[in-house]
Design an enzyme around this catalytic site. Sequence first.
Site, mmCIF file in Angstrom:
data_model
loop_
_atom_site.group_PDB
_atom_site.id
_atom_site.type_symbol
_atom_site.label_atom_id
_atom_site.label_comp_id
_atom_site.label_asym_id
_atom_site.label_seq_id
_atom_site.Cartn_x
_atom_site.Cartn_y
_atom_site.Cartn_z
ATOM 1 N N ASN A 1 0.864 -1.179 0.000
ATOM 2 C CA ASN A 1 0.000 0.000 0.000
ATOM 3 C C ASN A 1 0.905 1.234 0.000
ATOM 4 O O ASN A 1 1.519 1.552 1.011
ATOM 5 C CB ASN A 1 -0.899 -0.037 1.250
ATOM 6 C CG ASN A 1 -1.730 1.221 1.409
ATOM 7 O OD1 ASN A 1 -1.778 2.073 0.507
ATOM 8 N ND2 ASN A 1 -2.380 1.363 2.552
ATOM 9 N N TRP A 2 0.962 1.878 -1.143
ATOM 10 C CA TRP A 2 1.887 3.022 -1.281
ATOM 11 C C TRP A 2 1.339 4.291 -0.621
ATOM 12 O O TRP A 2 2.033 5.289 -0.524
ATOM 13 C CB TRP A 2 2.169 3.291 -2.759
ATOM 14 C CG TRP A 2 2.958 2.219 -3.451
ATOM 15 C CD1 TRP A 2 3.325 0.992 -2.947
ATOM 16 C CD2 TRP A 2 3.504 2.269 -4.775
ATOM 17 N NE1 TRP A 2 4.049 0.295 -3.878
ATOM 18 C CE2 TRP A 2 4.166 1.053 -5.004
ATOM 19 C CE3 TRP A 2 3.477 3.226 -5.794
ATOM 20 C CZ2 TRP A 2 4.819 0.768 -6.219
ATOM 21 C CZ3 TRP A 2 4.115 2.957 -7.006
ATOM 22 C CH2 TRP A 2 4.777 1.740 -7.201
ATOM 23 N N LYS A 3 0.075 4.257 -0.219
ATOM 24 C CA LYS A 3 -0.567 5.426 0.404
ATOM 25 C C LYS A 3 -0.387 6.661 -0.498
ATOM 26 O O LYS A 3 -0.365 6.523 -1.721
ATOM 27 C CB LYS A 3 -0.013 5.622 1.823
ATOM 28 C CG LYS A 3 -0.114 4.330 2.648
ATOM 29 C CD LYS A 3 0.100 4.501 4.116
ATOM 30 C CE LYS A 3 -0.085 3.150 4.805
ATOM 31 N NZ LYS A 3 0.071 3.222 6.257
ATOM 32 N N HIS B 1 -9.395 1.108 5.178
ATOM 33 C CA HIS B 1 -8.105 1.309 5.840
ATOM 34 C C HIS B 1 -8.291 2.254 7.030
ATOM 35 O O HIS B 1 -9.091 3.193 6.958
ATOM 36 C CB HIS B 1 -7.093 1.885 4.841
ATOM 37 C CG HIS B 1 -5.697 1.845 5.374
ATOM 38 N ND1 HIS B 1 -5.235 2.774 6.271
ATOM 39 C CD2 HIS B 1 -4.684 0.969 5.171
ATOM 40 C CE1 HIS B 1 -3.979 2.474 6.595
ATOM 41 N NE2 HIS B 1 -3.630 1.376 5.943
ATOM 42 N N GLU C 1 -6.635 4.648 8.060
ATOM 43 C CA GLU C 1 -6.430 6.076 7.752
ATOM 44 C C GLU C 1 -7.687 6.668 7.120
ATOM 45 O O GLU C 1 -7.999 7.842 7.344
ATOM 46 C CB GLU C 1 -5.191 6.236 6.855
ATOM 47 C CG GLU C 1 -3.905 5.994 7.651
ATOM 48 C CD GLU C 1 -2.751 5.412 6.851
ATOM 49 O OE1 GLU C 1 -2.790 5.454 5.611
ATOM 50 O OE2 GLU C 1 -1.811 4.909 7.491
ATOM 51 N N GLU D 1 -5.069 -4.907 10.644
ATOM 52 C CA GLU D 1 -4.047 -3.882 10.824
ATOM 53 C C GLU D 1 -4.304 -3.142 12.133
ATOM 54 O O GLU D 1 -5.131 -2.211 12.168
ATOM 55 C CB GLU D 1 -4.084 -2.882 9.673
ATOM 56 C CG GLU D 1 -3.832 -3.484 8.313
ATOM 57 C CD GLU D 1 -3.298 -2.452 7.325
ATOM 58 O OE1 GLU D 1 -2.278 -2.726 6.701
ATOM 59 O OE2 GLU D 1 -3.895 -1.358 7.212
ATOM 60 N N GLY E 1 2.816 2.384 10.787
ATOM 61 C CA GLY E 1 3.754 3.491 10.625
ATOM 62 C C GLY E 1 4.492 3.868 11.901
ATOM 63 O O GLY E 1 5.148 4.903 11.974
ATOM 64 N N SER F 1 3.688 -2.045 10.297
ATOM 65 C CA SER F 1 5.145 -2.107 10.467
ATOM 66 C C SER F 1 5.741 -3.467 10.094
ATOM 67 O O SER F 1 6.661 -3.948 10.755
ATOM 68 C CB SER F 1 5.540 -1.725 11.902
ATOM 69 O OG SER F 1 5.169 -0.375 12.163
ATOM 70 N N GLY G 1 2.998 -1.109 4.245
ATOM 71 C CA GLY G 1 3.012 0.314 3.936
ATOM 72 C C GLY G 1 4.423 0.776 3.605
ATOM 73 O O GLY G 1 4.938 0.563 2.513
ATOM 74 N N GLY G 2 5.073 1.402 4.586
ATOM 75 C CA GLY G 2 6.382 2.016 4.376
ATOM 76 C C GLY G 2 7.398 1.151 3.643
ATOM 77 O O GLY G 2 8.068 1.615 2.712
HETATM 78 P P1 13P Z 1 3.238 0.464 7.643
HETATM 79 O O1 13P Z 1 3.761 -0.819 7.050
HETATM 80 O O2 13P Z 1 3.940 1.672 7.143
HETATM 81 O O3 13P Z 1 3.143 0.379 9.135
HETATM 82 O O4 13P Z 1 1.727 0.613 7.102
HETATM 83 C C1 13P Z 1 0.876 -0.451 7.183
HETATM 84 C C2 13P Z 1 -0.361 -0.133 6.433
HETATM 85 O O5 13P Z 1 -1.109 0.763 6.799
HETATM 86 C C3 13P Z 1 -0.653 -0.898 5.214
HETATM 87 O O6 13P Z 1 -1.929 -0.656 4.731
#
Ligand code: 13P
Length: 252
Positions: A9-11, A96, A98, A168, A174, A214, A235-236
Site C-alpha cells: 500500500n503506497w498510500k 483502511h 487512515e 491492521e 507506521g 510495520s 506500507g512504508g
Molecule cells: P506500515 O507498514 O507503514 O506500518 O503501514 C501499514 C499499512 O497501513 C498498510 O496498509
Amino acid sequence: MRRCFIAGNWKMNKTVAESLALVRELRGAVSMVRDRVEVAIAPPFTALQAVAKALEDSNIGLAAQNCHFEGSGAFTGEVAAPMLKEVGCSWVILGHSERRQYFGETDEGVNKRIGAVVKAGMLPIVCVGETLAEREGGKTLEVVTRQVKGCLAGYSAVQGEKFVLAYEPVWAIGTGKTATSRQAQEVHAHIRMLLKEQWGAGVADQVRIQYGGSVKADNAAELLGMPDIDGALVGGASLKVADFAAIVKAKG
Ligand code: 13P
C-alpha cells in the site's frame, strides 16, 4: 492451501514518474516467487493507469486504495469502482484505518463499497483493526468483531470466498511497533472464526487474512509463519524495492 498474498500500500506517495521507476525495479525483484506468492501493489490513483501498463506480463497485480460506493454520479473528488477496473485494477483496499480516522469512513460505508467493487468485477481487501486505547481497554476482539460483521454483512459465501481481509492494528501502522506474532495470530484466528460463522468452515478456510502494521524484512518471516496469517499488507517498506522483495520472499 491459502496462497500467501503480499500487497504494498503506497498510500499518498509517488508521482507517476516515481511510480514507474519503482515498478521497473520491482518487476525483476519479485519475479521468482511467481507460483508461490501472490503480489500486488496499490499506487495512488493518478499512477494506476501508467503502472498497469508497466506491470503487463509481470506477476504483480494492481490494487486501488479506495473507491466510492456508487458507480458514477455527482460525487466531486471521488473515484468509482468501474473506473478502477477500466485502468486495470483487480483489487481495492477498503476501510483502511487512515480512511476511517481521517475521512470518517464507517463499517457501513465499507459494506457498500464492497458491493461496488464486486459489481465492477474486482475483489476487496477489507481492513480492520483496533486503536491503542481499544487494545489497552481489552476491547480488541470486540472491535474487530464489530468491524468484520459490519463490513461483510449481506455478502454470500460464494462472493466471500475470494475476499481478502487485512488485520491492521492502528497502533502498529507506521509506528515501528509490530504486533507480536502471537498477538496477531490471536486476532487472525478470531477473524477466521467469524468468517466460519458467516460463511461456513470451507469458505473460512480459503479466505486469506493479511497482517499489516510495520511489517519489515526482519519480522515478516515470523508473522507469516503463523497458521492464520496468510500474507501482509505493507506500507512504508513497500516503497523500497529491497525491503518489499525481502518480505515477498520471507515465506521461504
Ligand atoms: P506500515 O507498514 O507503514 O506500518 O503501514 C501499514 C499499512 O497501513 C498498510 O496498509
